[in-house]
Every structure is written in C-alpha cells, then in structure tokens.
Design a protein around this motif. Structure first.
Motif, PDB file in Angstrom:
ATOM      1  N   GLY A   1      -5.665  -4.192   1.251  1.00  0.00           N
ATOM      2  CA  GLY A   1      -4.631  -3.238   0.884  1.00  0.00           C
ATOM      3  C   GLY A   1      -3.911  -3.596  -0.401  1.00  0.00           C
ATOM      4  O   GLY A   1      -4.249  -4.556  -1.091  1.00  0.00           O
TER       5      GLY A   1
ATOM      6  N   SER B   1       0.829  -1.207   0.000  1.00  0.00           N
ATOM      7  CA  SER B   1       0.000   0.000   0.000  1.00  0.00           C
ATOM      8  C   SER B   1       0.868   1.262   0.000  1.00  0.00           C
ATOM      9  O   SER B   1       1.942   1.281   0.601  1.00  0.00           O
TER      10      SER B   1
ATOM     11  N   GLU C   1      -7.544  -0.624   2.403  1.00  0.00           N
ATOM     12  CA  GLU C   1      -6.867  -1.356   3.487  1.00  0.00           C
ATOM     13  C   GLU C   1      -7.781  -2.389   4.130  1.00  0.00           C
ATOM     14  O   GLU C   1      -7.369  -3.496   4.456  1.00  0.00           O
ATOM     15  N   TYR C   2      -9.036  -2.023   4.306  1.00  0.00           N
ATOM     16  CA  TYR C   2      -9.953  -2.939   4.973  1.00  0.00           C
ATOM     17  C   TYR C   2     -10.180  -4.215   4.171  1.00  0.00           C
ATOM     18  O   TYR C   2     -10.569  -5.239   4.723  1.00  0.00           O
TER      19      TYR C   2
END
Lengths: 376, 287
Positions: free
Chosen positions: B171, B152, B167-168
C-alpha cells in the motif's frame, strides 16, 4: 494658532475625502449584482468516496437541474440530427446505448452514421467523463464534451448534418424552447446551448457502485477467484494491469494516458496519439479506456478487434508484439505477454466482472425519458 | 460644512475635537488599509522582513548532461545500453540544518512533492512555508515518503493518485517510477522495457504465495555542499539535480540483464536501488 487651525482644517478635509473615497470603493464592490432574469437550479454533484475531487466542469457551463434535463431529452431525441424531413433519425443515444455502458456494442463494432459511413475508431464508453482531463477520444484530440457534440453534427460518419438544420429542428419542436428558457434564460435554441446541455447530462453519468466498489466500502466480500484476479490485476508479476488502468488507489480504472500496448508492429493509423503530439514514441498509442463496466462495452481496443474479454486476456497473456514504440510499462513483452495460466485467466476475468455496475446501466435517470417535450 | 461646524465649537469642546481629529485620521488610515480587502482578492504570501522563502527546481541528468529522453544512447555501469522514457517520484520532509542544531523541517502537508519529467509544472516547487533567515549548513530530504505519511488513498487527484502502490504489496504510493528500455545482452535491436519502481517491499514466506511483512524502502538524502545564507525578504532558488546513471552504479552495480523489467516484488533489487540512492542527488544554490 491660525496655522494649526488651517492645518487641522486641511486634515479634516483630507480625512473626509479619504473616508468618502474608501466608502465609495467598498460600496462599488459591495453593490449587489444585477439580479439575472433567469436563475437555473444548481446541481449538487456528489463525489463518490475515493474519487478525484477535481472535476472537469467548464466555468461557462455549470451543471443545473434544468440543463441536465434538457440535455437528457436531446441525448435521446432522434430528431436532433435535423434530418427528420429526409426520414433519417439519429441522436447520441442511437449509438451510445445505456445497457452497453453507452457504447453501441456488438455486433456493430464500428458504428455508422446516417449516410452509412463508419466511424474511424470503435467507441469509448460514456462513463465518469467528468474526470476526463480534457483529452476525449482514443487519441485525446477532443478537448471537451461540448466540442465533441458540435463535431458529431457535421461528421460525415455520424449526423452528417449542419448546425443550422439541427438548431431549426429543435427550435420547431414544441416544448423545447420552454426548456431552453428554463436552462439558459431564453427560448432561443443555439448550437452552443445544445452542446452545453448534452455535455451537462453526460457529466452526470457516474458509475461508482460496482461489486468492487461495494467491496472497497466494506459492504461485501469478493469470492476467492475474484480476489485472486484482483491480486493478478495489481501485481507486476501477475497481469500488471494497474499501472495503466488503475485500481483501488485510482477508482476511475484509467489513468487517461496513452499507451502503445503491443497490438501491432506497423502503424498506419492517421488518427493515433502520434497524429496529435508528433512524438514518435506515441506511434500506435491510444487512450487506456476505463475498465468500469468492461463486461458491457465490447468490442475492445481502438479498432474493436476483440469481441470478448477472453480474447483480450489471451492477447495480453500470449500475443504481445514488439515494436520500438511499445510503452515502457509493457515489460511483459520480454516474454510475449503475461503468460497467465488458464486458472489465472479465469480469476482475472472474474475480477474484471466485479467492475460491472448494474445500477449504472439500469439507472432510470440516465435512460430515455418517458416522453419528449412535445408529447402530451 | 462639517469643518465649519467644528470651528464654531467653544475651546473646551475644540479640545475634544483634537480627539475627533485623531479619530477621523485613524478611521481614514484603517479604511485605506482595509481597501485591499474590498476587492475580494487573497493577499499574496510573500516573504516579509522577518522571513524568507525558497523555490526548489528539479533537473535530471545522465553523465552530467540533460537527458535525451526516448533515445538509446546511454550505457550504465553494468554495460547495459539504455534509454529513459519518464521519471516520476516523490520527495518529502525537506529539512534545512543550521550549525547551532536548529533544524527547519518544511512541515506543511504540502511537504510531499511530486516530480514528473513529463509535467514541467511539477519541476518547480514554490515551498509554502516562510523560512527563518540565517545561515544554513545543509539540506536533507526523504526520497519517497516516510511510513507514517505514506497512507493509501490520501491522494485522490492526478497525477499523484496514479502513483498508488497496490495494497497487496504494502500500500501507500510508489516513491519512484523510472521507466525506460534497455538492450539485453545478445540483442542488437529489440529493446526491453524496464520499470525501475521503488516503494514498499515484501517479505515472502513461501514465495510467491505468502507475504509475511513489508519493508519501507524510503531513504534519507543529505545533499553535499548544500549550505547557503538566507536573507530576510529573499526567495532562494535551489536546484536539485538527479544524476540518473548513479541509480545503477554505487555501491551496487545494477544489471538489467539480471533483474529484468520489473522489481516491485523483488526486495533484493529494491534494496539495491535504495542503497544506490545515497548520492544520486546534488544541489546547486543560486546566489
């Protein structure tokens, strides 16, 4: 031997000639450049963490401290329109108001110019424009900030003035010629220099210190509601805002691309993206505006049809309209919207409010100067 | 005058002048060679006598024809009428294999290449590395990005940054966004968007509340009939062709009516995409 000596002599000559040519060639390029009469002070641009390193700063208009200072004066000096002799005063800041994220804000969704005509579109905020790839405005028709400044001067819905009147007005205000000399090397005021100075100032309007930024930097924690809103923002099964509006991986909170987001079924606006590209899929498409400081930049959408964030969230949740031109990223059209529940709407709004940057809208460097150049 | 001065020197000293001759010539040659450095231009990185280069172009077909974008004229294996609006994807770790076991990975950081059907500049990849000449049997690459490189925030500039994968959801970056529309069964006019996106999948414990793990869905593509000979000094033109209809075909028949418009949180669908990807690409190598 004589043959050898002659050849050796030729070699000497050849070697010396080549040496001198080479020396001259290098010397020519190594000559010190003529020292300019004037040298403005370069502005050091600090790129916030995670932000793009590619900046849209024209080669012929580098940022300088003196240029930015001059641009700030002009941005806020209502004599800029060149119509003070008519008792009419207007400048950039007449509509681009800092506390509103540099839009005019409610209750004037469509700003109007010195002669009472309204602009075609609502306003876009002046936030982080140094990263705009050269597609300014709702339909991307404006290639540079400098070009936009020039257009404002003659636009009937804005200054409705002339370049000559603007230049004459600024030239005749004491103090300005000195500032032009510091910024550009001579006291001459030109439209090009006015546009360049204002563009320099606008490129410094950086917002990168919202609550969400501080969260990303590990300085604070978001509330449970804000975190839930962030998840909704960045998931397809949630609100799916991020494909067009960015997120942690795109901190500009815009892709600077153009989308038909399902507001209408008929498209008659002669100034949509289609009017620029001629691509039928761009009918009814407009730029995805940055969501930074969205709390302050109402009204929303290209025509300013929504006055509040609640209205915007309600629209995306339940009132999307199908057309053949709807953007393929608007997959929630299958259900008429994202169908957020009331608590999800609350959470999403809570997250959007974390994009507010009070250090931006209160930054004195971006605000009105304490006094103008002709004031003691 | 300098030459006359040398001629006046005694023989012993003239012997020394032969050294001086060489010195002058040496200096002249060196200065000539260094002239290119005087103009401040970077040398062009061309293949030399001991190396070669490759240039990869990307094309995109449906049913062996160039894609007519934004036009509802195709029918996939499941019988869904569909159109394609845009395709954006990464390929990486392009590897050239020789029959002696030598594997040449294009291993510069630039090996992660972004392709966008709306950006012509991305459709040609001037591969940075100089390649060893010789006969290569095949080409392979990673569709997407391998986990150790799929980090990321590593892309901060457009267009790559716009491929970020939240990200959740794991990522990194989307491997692909294939955006289009299909005509659902029973509809005659109203097309619905499909976002055929591939990236990290999630393992849910009690869907949709709890994610307990992530699954990397990148996959290796071995291009059939991709052998070629690379001569010294040559720049080899390699065309990689995506056959879009195959994403929906083999071994899984992908039905938009079943999977709907979005699959980033649907590992079952993404696994099908991954497994269908094995024969999506072919290659043409230009002589």
């Amino acid at each position: 031997m004589q043959f050898l000596n002659d050849n050796r002599n030729i070699l000497y000559s050849f070697g010396i000639i080549i040496f001198l040519i080479a020396l001259a060639a290098c010397t020519r390029n190594d000559e010190p450049e003529l020292t300019p009469v004037h040298q403005a002070t370069p502005y050091t641009f600090e790129i916030p963490p995670g932000f793009p390193t590619m900046l849209n700063i024209p080669e012929d208009n580098p940022l300088t401290l003196e240029g930015i200072e001059l641009g700030r004066y002009l941005f806020y000096d209502t004599r800029l329109a060149g119509r003070a002799d008519e008792g009419k005063f207007m400048t950039c800041a007449s509509c681009h108001i800092q506390e509103n994220g540099f839009v005019i804000g409610m209750p004037r969704p469509h700003p109007y110019g010195l002669d009472g005509d309204s602009t075609h579109h609502a306003m876009l905020p002046l936030i982080n424009l140094v990263w705009n790839p050269g597609t300014y405005g709702w339909n991307g028709s404006v290639p540079s900030i400098e070009e936009d400044v020039r257009a404002v001067i003659t636009d009937p819905t804005e200054f409705n003035s002339s370049p000559e009147a603007v230049v004459e007005a600024i030239q005749n205000i004491s103090g300005y010629p000195e500032l032009f000399e510091k910024a550009f090397g001579s006291r001459e005021v030109t439209l090009d220099r006015i546009a360049r100075a204002i563009a320099q100032f606008v490129r410094t309007l950086i917002s990168s210190n919202s609550k969400f930024d501080r969260y990303l930097r590990g300085e604070i924690q978001l509330t449970q509601s804000e975190l839930k809103g962030f998840v909704l923002f960045t998931t397809e099964e949630g609100a799916d805002c991020f494909h067009c509006h960015g997120g942690a991986g795109n901190p500009l909170f815009t892709t600077h691309k153009f989308y038909n987001n399902g507001k209408d079924t008929l498209f008659t606006d002669p100034a949509d993206r289609y009017s620029i590209t001629g691509d039928p899929m761009d009918r009814g498409a407009y730029k995805a505006s940055t969501l930074r400081n969205i709390e302050f930049t109402a009204p929303y959408m290209n025509d300013g049809r929504f006055n509040t964030l609640d209205e915007v969230i309600e629209f995306y949740s339940h009132h999307l309209l199908w057309s053949p031109y709807i953007d393929p990223l608007m997959h929630h059209i299958a259900n008429g919207g994202t169908q957020l529940t009331p608590s999800e709407k609350t959470d999403l709004k809570a997250f959007l409010l974390t994009l507010s940057d009070t250090t931006f809208i209160n930054n004195p460097k971006f605000g009105k100067p304490e006094k103008f150049p002709d004031e003691p | 005058m300098f030459r006359n001065l040398l001629n006046t020197l005694p023989y012993q000293e003239q012997c020394h002048t032969s050294v001086l001759d060489r010195l002058i010539l040496f200096m002249s040659v060196m200065i000539i060679l260094s002239l290119s450095g005087c103009d401040g231009e970077e040398p062009i990185d061309e293949p030399d006598n001991q190396s070669a280069k490759i240039r990869i172009s990307f094309s995109h077909l449906i049913d062996d024809q160039p894609i007519d974008f934004d036009t509802l004229k195709y029918v996939n294996e499941a019988g869904n009428p569909y159109m394609v609006n845009e395709i954006q994807y990464f390929i990486s770790d392009v590897t050239l294999f020789r029959n002696d076991g030598f594997a040449r990975i294009i291993d510069d950081w630039k090996d992660i290449h972004y392709v966008d059907t709306d950006l012509p500049a991305t459709q040609t990849w001037e591969v940075y590395d100089k390649i060893e000449p010789g006969t290569y049997d095949s080409i392979a690459f990673t569709f997407g990005i391998v986990p150790e490189k799929n980090i990321s925030f590593m892309f901060v500039n457009p267009p790559e940054k716009d491929m970020f994968w939240p990200e959740y959801l794991g990522g990194g970056y989307h491997y692909m966004k294939l955006n289009g529309k299909w005509l659902p069964e029973g509809q005659t006019v109203q097309t619905i968007p499909f976002d055929f996106h591939l990236g990290r999948g999630q393992v849910y414990f009690s869907y949709p509340d709890s994610i307990t793990g992530f699954i990397d869905n990148q996959f290796n593509v071995s291009l059939p009939a991709s052998g070629f000979h690379l001569n010294s000094g040559e720049t080899k033109e390699i065309e990689m062709i995506m056959h879009v209809e195959k994403w929906f075909k083999d071994p899984h028949v992908y039905d938009h009516d079943v999977f709907g418009g979005y699959i980033m949180q649907n590992q079952e669908a993404m696994l099908m995409v991954k497994e269908n990807g094995h024969n999506v690409f072919t290659v043409k190598i230009k002589d």
